[in-house]
Design an enzyme around this catalytic site. Sequence first.
Site, PDB file in Angstrom:
ATOM      1  N   SER A  16       0.825  -1.214   0.000  1.00  0.00           N
ATOM      2  CA  SER A  16       0.000   0.000   0.000  1.00  0.00           C
ATOM      3  C   SER A  16       0.861   1.266   0.000  1.00  0.00           C
ATOM      4  O   SER A  16       0.485   2.271  -0.610  1.00  0.00           O
ATOM      5  CB  SER A  16      -0.973   0.006   1.175  1.00  0.00           C
ATOM      6  OG  SER A  16      -0.284   0.051   2.392  1.00  0.00           O
ATOM      7  N   ASN A  17       2.021   1.210   0.628  1.00  0.00           N
ATOM      8  CA  ASN A  17       2.897   2.378   0.596  1.00  0.00           C
ATOM      9  C   ASN A  17       3.472   2.595  -0.798  1.00  0.00           C
ATOM     10  O   ASN A  17       3.551   3.725  -1.276  1.00  0.00           O
ATOM     11  CB  ASN A  17       4.027   2.245   1.613  1.00  0.00           C
ATOM     12  CG  ASN A  17       3.565   2.630   3.001  1.00  0.00           C
ATOM     13  OD1 ASN A  17       3.431   3.809   3.307  1.00  0.00           O
ATOM     14  ND2 ASN A  17       3.269   1.646   3.825  1.00  0.00           N
ATOM     15  N   MET A  95      10.777  -6.965   4.767  1.00  0.00           N
ATOM     16  CA  MET A  95      10.889  -7.653   6.052  1.00  0.00           C
ATOM     17  C   MET A  95      12.272  -8.253   6.308  1.00  0.00           C
ATOM     18  O   MET A  95      12.388  -9.254   7.009  1.00  0.00           O
ATOM     19  CB  MET A  95       9.803  -8.725   6.162  1.00  0.00           C
ATOM     20  CG  MET A  95       8.387  -8.153   6.134  1.00  0.00           C
ATOM     21  SD  MET A  95       8.119  -6.825   7.347  1.00  0.00           S
ATOM     22  CE  MET A  95       8.030  -7.800   8.845  1.00  0.00           C
ATOM     23  N   ARG A  96      13.297  -7.650   5.733  1.00  0.00           N
ATOM     24  CA  ARG A  96      14.655  -8.144   5.982  1.00  0.00           C
ATOM     25  C   ARG A  96      15.554  -6.982   6.373  1.00  0.00           C
ATOM     26  O   ARG A  96      15.421  -5.882   5.832  1.00  0.00           O
ATOM     27  CB  ARG A  96      15.212  -8.837   4.739  1.00  0.00           C
ATOM     28  CG  ARG A  96      14.516 -10.153   4.530  1.00  0.00           C
ATOM     29  CD  ARG A  96      14.888 -10.827   3.262  1.00  0.00           C
ATOM     30  NE  ARG A  96      13.985 -11.930   3.058  1.00  0.00           N
ATOM     31  CZ  ARG A  96      14.181 -13.176   3.496  1.00  0.00           C
ATOM     32  NH1 ARG A  96      15.287 -13.495   4.133  1.00  0.00           N
ATOM     33  NH2 ARG A  96      13.285 -14.106   3.304  1.00  0.00           N
ATOM     34  N   ASN A 112      13.194   4.466   5.061  1.00  0.00           N
ATOM     35  CA  ASN A 112      12.217   3.466   5.503  1.00  0.00           C
ATOM     36  C   ASN A 112      11.041   4.182   6.135  1.00  0.00           C
ATOM     37  O   ASN A 112      11.167   5.312   6.593  1.00  0.00           O
ATOM     38  CB  ASN A 112      12.886   2.546   6.539  1.00  0.00           C
ATOM     39  CG  ASN A 112      11.955   1.466   7.050  1.00  0.00           C
ATOM     40  OD1 ASN A 112      11.209   0.857   6.279  1.00  0.00           O
ATOM     41  ND2 ASN A 112      11.972   1.222   8.352  1.00  0.00           N
ATOM     42  N   HIS A 114       8.337   3.558   9.271  1.00  0.00           N
ATOM     43  CA  HIS A 114       8.113   2.711  10.442  1.00  0.00           C
ATOM     44  C   HIS A 114       6.801   3.138  11.110  1.00  0.00           C
ATOM     45  O   HIS A 114       6.563   4.338  11.290  1.00  0.00           O
ATOM     46  CB  HIS A 114       9.288   2.861  11.421  1.00  0.00           C
ATOM     47  CG  HIS A 114       9.128   1.989  12.617  1.00  0.00           C
ATOM     48  ND1 HIS A 114       9.369   0.629  12.594  1.00  0.00           N
ATOM     49  CD2 HIS A 114       8.690   2.270  13.881  1.00  0.00           C
ATOM     50  CE1 HIS A 114       9.109   0.115  13.775  1.00  0.00           C
ATOM     51  NE2 HIS A 114       8.708   1.089  14.577  1.00  0.00           N
TER      52      HIS A 114
HETATM   53  C1  GRF Z   1       3.811  -0.528   6.665  1.00  0.00           C
HETATM   54  O1  GRF Z   1       2.813  -0.427   7.620  1.00  0.00           O
HETATM   55  C2  GRF Z   1       5.118   0.032   7.192  1.00  0.00           C
HETATM   56  O2  GRF Z   1       4.961   0.816   8.317  1.00  0.00           O
HETATM   57  C3  GRF Z   1       5.920  -1.168   7.575  1.00  0.00           C
HETATM   58  O3  GRF Z   1       5.473  -2.193   6.742  1.00  0.00           O
HETATM   59  C4  GRF Z   1       4.128  -1.960   6.321  1.00  0.00           C
HETATM   60  C5  GRF Z   1       4.050  -2.229   4.865  1.00  0.00           C
HETATM   61  O4  GRF Z   1       2.761  -2.205   4.362  1.00  0.00           O
HETATM   62  N1  GRF Z   1       7.337  -0.854   7.486  1.00  0.00           N
HETATM   63  P1  GRF Z   1       2.519  -2.123   2.807  1.00  0.00           P
HETATM   64  O5  GRF Z   1       3.131  -3.367   2.187  1.00  0.00           O
HETATM   65  O6  GRF Z   1       3.134  -0.870   2.291  1.00  0.00           O
HETATM   66  O7  GRF Z   1       1.018  -2.133   2.639  1.00  0.00           O
END
Ligand code: GRF
Length: 206
Positions: A16-17, A95-96, A112, A114
């Site tokens: 989503s980001n 996730m790494r 990043n 967070h």
């Molecule tokens: C986000 O909530 C961000 O804060 C974290 O990982 C999530 C990723 O979500 N680092 P998406 O894949 O961007 O929907």
Amino acid sequence: MQKKCRIGVLGSGKGSNMVAIADAAADPTCPYEVAVVLSDVPNAGILDHARARRVAAMHVPPGKFRTKLDEEAEQAYITTLREARVDYIALAGFMRILKGEFLRAFPHKVVNIHPSLLPSFPGLEAWKQALDYGVKFTGCTVHFVDQGIDTGPIIAQQTVPVLDEDTAATLHARIQEAERVLYPNALRRLCSGELEVVGRRCVAAQ
Ligand code: GRF
């Protein structure tokens, strides 16, 4: 207009980001474009969303470890990002842990997002940590990535209220809504050269 910054996005999840970052880039005044999206997860939603937007998207295998890239994979990520001529790398749910070689290859270029107001609640499930702790406000933070976990200089933050009736899921959703505004805006400011890092502080460029 100045040449646009090229951004490489790395993610493992639904993306989503990345969608918010890529959709903001559709505005002709946006100072960046998404050059490539890479994922360590072959069927991650982030890759589908990138392809739907005609952004180059690739699964790059992470190698033999669970929480980091092995040496060979690290090189593969570095080479792919260099070939895409990226100026910045935006982690969006990757996730790494990225350290050493990778960060040395792109000094001060990896950012990043967070899901908390750092330095509170670094690490996993930050929204749940905030709920369990009982804070009344949490939020999200865009920061540079350094050798630590969620410790690099802070670029931008947005607060989000914690409501009495919140569950981990409702709070997480509210934070993610804020992320989708904060991240593209932070990248815009970074790519338009508005910001500079002085020590630990990221401030308006002089
Ligand atoms: C986000 O909530 C961000 O804060 C974290 O990982 C999530 C990723 O979500 N680092 P998406 O894949 O961007 O929907």
